[in-house]
Motif scaffolding. Sequence first.
Motif, PDB file in Angstrom:
ATOM      1  N   ALA A   1      -9.264  -4.451   5.264  1.00  0.00           N
ATOM      2  CA  ALA A   1     -10.429  -4.163   4.429  1.00  0.00           C
ATOM      3  C   ALA A   1     -10.933  -2.734   4.601  1.00  0.00           C
ATOM      4  O   ALA A   1     -11.812  -2.296   3.842  1.00  0.00           O
ATOM      5  N   GLN A   2     -10.388  -2.007   5.563  1.00  0.00           N
ATOM      6  CA  GLN A   2     -10.857  -0.641   5.818  1.00  0.00           C
ATOM      7  C   GLN A   2     -10.248   0.385   4.873  1.00  0.00           C
ATOM      8  O   GLN A   2     -10.621   1.551   4.906  1.00  0.00           O
ATOM      9  N   GLY A   3      -9.290  -0.025   4.048  1.00  0.00           N
ATOM     10  CA  GLY A   3      -8.741   0.923   3.081  1.00  0.00           C
ATOM     11  C   GLY A   3      -7.377   0.513   2.588  1.00  0.00           C
ATOM     12  O   GLY A   3      -6.669  -0.259   3.241  1.00  0.00           O
ATOM     13  N   ASP A   4      -6.984   1.049   1.433  1.00  0.00           N
ATOM     14  CA  ASP A   4      -5.672   0.743   0.878  1.00  0.00           C
ATOM     15  C   ASP A   4      -4.630   1.782   1.284  1.00  0.00           C
ATOM     16  O   ASP A   4      -3.566   1.890   0.667  1.00  0.00           O
ATOM     17  N   ASP A   5      -4.939   2.551   2.326  1.00  0.00           N
ATOM     18  CA  ASP A   5      -4.002   3.526   2.889  1.00  0.00           C
ATOM     19  C   ASP A   5      -3.690   3.182   4.342  1.00  0.00           C
ATOM     20  O   ASP A   5      -3.290   4.052   5.119  1.00  0.00           O
ATOM     21  N   ILE A   6      -3.867   1.909   4.687  1.00  0.00           N
ATOM     22  CA  ILE A   6      -3.711   1.443   6.063  1.00  0.00           C
ATOM     23  C   ILE A   6      -2.679   0.323   6.097  1.00  0.00           C
ATOM     24  O   ILE A   6      -2.737  -0.614   5.296  1.00  0.00           O
ATOM     25  N   ALA A   7      -1.726   0.413   7.033  1.00  0.00           N
ATOM     26  CA  ALA A   7      -0.702  -0.624   7.201  1.00  0.00           C
ATOM     27  C   ALA A   7      -0.514  -0.902   8.687  1.00  0.00           C
ATOM     28  O   ALA A   7       0.267  -0.233   9.361  1.00  0.00           O
ATOM     29  N   PRO A   8      -1.250  -1.872   9.242  1.00  0.00           N
ATOM     30  CA  PRO A   8      -1.124  -2.176  10.679  1.00  0.00           C
ATOM     31  C   PRO A   8       0.245  -2.761  11.010  1.00  0.00           C
ATOM     32  O   PRO A   8       0.914  -3.363  10.164  1.00  0.00           O
TER      33      PRO A   8
ATOM     34  N   VAL B   1       0.861  -1.178   0.000  1.00  0.00           N
ATOM     35  CA  VAL B   1       0.000   0.000   0.000  1.00  0.00           C
ATOM     36  C   VAL B   1       0.898   1.229   0.000  1.00  0.00           C
ATOM     37  O   VAL B   1       2.115   1.137   0.190  1.00  0.00           O
ATOM     38  N   THR B   2       0.281   2.380  -0.198  1.00  0.00           N
ATOM     39  CA  THR B   2       1.020   3.640  -0.199  1.00  0.00           C
ATOM     40  C   THR B   2       0.552   4.499   0.963  1.00  0.00           C
ATOM     41  O   THR B   2      -0.643   4.770   1.111  1.00  0.00           O
ATOM     42  N   LEU B   3       1.488   4.891   1.786  1.00  0.00           N
ATOM     43  CA  LEU B   3       1.220   5.793   2.914  1.00  0.00           C
ATOM     44  C   LEU B   3       1.745   7.174   2.546  1.00  0.00           C
ATOM     45  O   LEU B   3       2.955   7.431   2.625  1.00  0.00           O
ATOM     46  N   GLY B   4       0.876   8.032   2.096  1.00  0.00           N
ATOM     47  CA  GLY B   4       1.298   9.384   1.761  1.00  0.00           C
ATOM     48  C   GLY B   4       2.493   9.442   0.836  1.00  0.00           C
ATOM     49  O   GLY B   4       3.369  10.292   0.984  1.00  0.00           O
ATOM     50  N   GLY B   5       2.584   8.528  -0.100  1.00  0.00           N
ATOM     51  CA  GLY B   5       3.701   8.495  -1.040  1.00  0.00           C
ATOM     52  C   GLY B   5       4.799   7.510  -0.668  1.00  0.00           C
ATOM     53  O   GLY B   5       5.735   7.301  -1.446  1.00  0.00           O
ATOM     54  N   LEU B   6       4.704   6.891   0.498  1.00  0.00           N
ATOM     55  CA  LEU B   6       5.703   5.917   0.954  1.00  0.00           C
ATOM     56  C   LEU B   6       5.165   4.507   0.736  1.00  0.00           C
ATOM     57  O   LEU B   6       4.128   4.132   1.295  1.00  0.00           O
ATOM     58  N   ASP B   7       5.869   3.723  -0.069  1.00  0.00           N
ATOM     59  CA  ASP B   7       5.445   2.357  -0.377  1.00  0.00           C
ATOM     60  C   ASP B   7       5.880   1.410   0.739  1.00  0.00           C
ATOM     61  O   ASP B   7       7.054   1.382   1.122  1.00  0.00           O
ATOM     62  N   VAL B   8       4.907   0.624   1.260  1.00  0.00           N
ATOM     63  CA  VAL B   8       5.207  -0.374   2.291  1.00  0.00           C
ATOM     64  C   VAL B   8       4.360  -1.615   2.050  1.00  0.00           C
ATOM     65  O   VAL B   8       3.288  -1.549   1.454  1.00  0.00           O
ATOM     66  N   ALA B   9       4.859  -2.765   2.515  1.00  0.00           N
ATOM     67  CA  ALA B   9       4.004  -3.940   2.574  1.00  0.00           C
ATOM     68  C   ALA B   9       2.871  -3.647   3.542  1.00  0.00           C
ATOM     69  O   ALA B   9       3.051  -2.959   4.552  1.00  0.00           O
ATOM     70  N   ARG B  10       1.695  -4.158   3.271  1.00  0.00           N
ATOM     71  CA  ARG B  10       0.523  -3.698   4.021  1.00  0.00           C
ATOM     72  C   ARG B  10       0.402  -4.302   5.417  1.00  0.00           C
ATOM     73  O   ARG B  10      -0.502  -3.922   6.167  1.00  0.00           O
ATOM     74  N   ILE B  11       1.266  -5.223   5.794  1.00  0.00           N
ATOM     75  CA  ILE B  11       1.380  -5.661   7.181  1.00  0.00           C
ATOM     76  C   ILE B  11       2.808  -5.406   7.622  1.00  0.00           C
ATOM     77  O   ILE B  11       3.756  -5.879   6.986  1.00  0.00           O
ATOM     78  N   GLY B  12       2.973  -4.629   8.698  1.00  0.00           N
ATOM     79  CA  GLY B  12       4.295  -4.331   9.228  1.00  0.00           C
ATOM     80  C   GLY B  12       4.555  -5.120  10.498  1.00  0.00           C
ATOM     81  O   GLY B  12       3.849  -6.074  10.830  1.00  0.00           O
ATOM     82  N   LEU B  13       5.572  -4.695  11.230  1.00  0.00           N
ATOM     83  CA  LEU B  13       5.937  -5.351  12.485  1.00  0.00           C
ATOM     84  C   LEU B  13       6.288  -4.305  13.525  1.00  0.00           C
ATOM     85  O   LEU B  13       7.181  -3.481  13.322  1.00  0.00           O
TER      86      LEU B  13
END
Length: 324
Positions: free
Chosen positions: A267-274, A4-16
Amino acid sequence: MQHVTLGGLDVARIGLGAMGMSHAYTGAGSDDAESVRTLHRALEQGVTLIDTAEVYGPYTNEELVGRALKGRRDQVVLATKFGLISHSGRQGGTDSSPASIRTAVEGSLTRLGTDRIDLYYQHRVDPGTPIEDTVGALAELVAEGKIRHIGLSEAGPDTIRRAHAVHPVTAVQSEYSLFTRDPEARVLPVLRELNIGFVPFSPLGRGFLTGAIRSTDQFDPDDFRAGNPRFAEENFRHNLRLADEVAAVADRIGATPAQVALAWLLAQGDDIAPIPGTRRVARVEENCAADSVRLTDEQLAQLTALPPAAGDTHSEAQMGMMER
């Protein structure tokens, strides 16, 4: 893993989230070797966003993460946080003064063994320093290449707008899960208006939503959950029933409760990375597998309709440091 993209920053959508490896939870700091293996396994599973903070330990969690990422730094979007330790002589509370930030960032860079921090969060809003001054200092660090992106944690809509007007804010981190829905009404709409990403911490309700917690007797005396309102007597029993409802959904679809809770968040959005936290390899594998769990509209509606968790998310003093 999907990204997903967080304000222009690309990350895998599950972090640690790395905090529990060194701080606050039962067993923290007891097996650094397993924590390092967990960080390495997370990268193998496709995780890119690793989250820590100078206050975790304090300092020891950043040191652990730095050791684990030696030789692997370029695989990671590395996030850390400042502002809950004063480096300018201020007593107690928060300190996001420019002078304190300058000292904090140098310490974090050294402990993490890196020349840049990818996402640098203000850990809590500092009422003693205008947010414009704080973000101005962070913007200077961006220009110098010491940090790449600016983040806020547990900031309210007005602070987010004021900060973003000084320099783009990439992500806001707040507690968000099936148990903690507070950001939905006021914070998420502002983030989406301003194209700021959202990073939920405690996405598994501090372990409640894994289904593994059945009694507070499982906690060490220094585990912060032992004094947390969500885990107090009647609140605990109410929240356990909610966790059991999540587990029932998991049973029906052949997933674990943690995977269902994370799938609901995703499922709440493609701008979310828990950033679910763990210090165990098996748990990080379980959490990452949530990337492939798909909930039906009916299941999502059932989970969304669960009643609120009982009890505040933090102690009274800690709640006073959070903007909602």
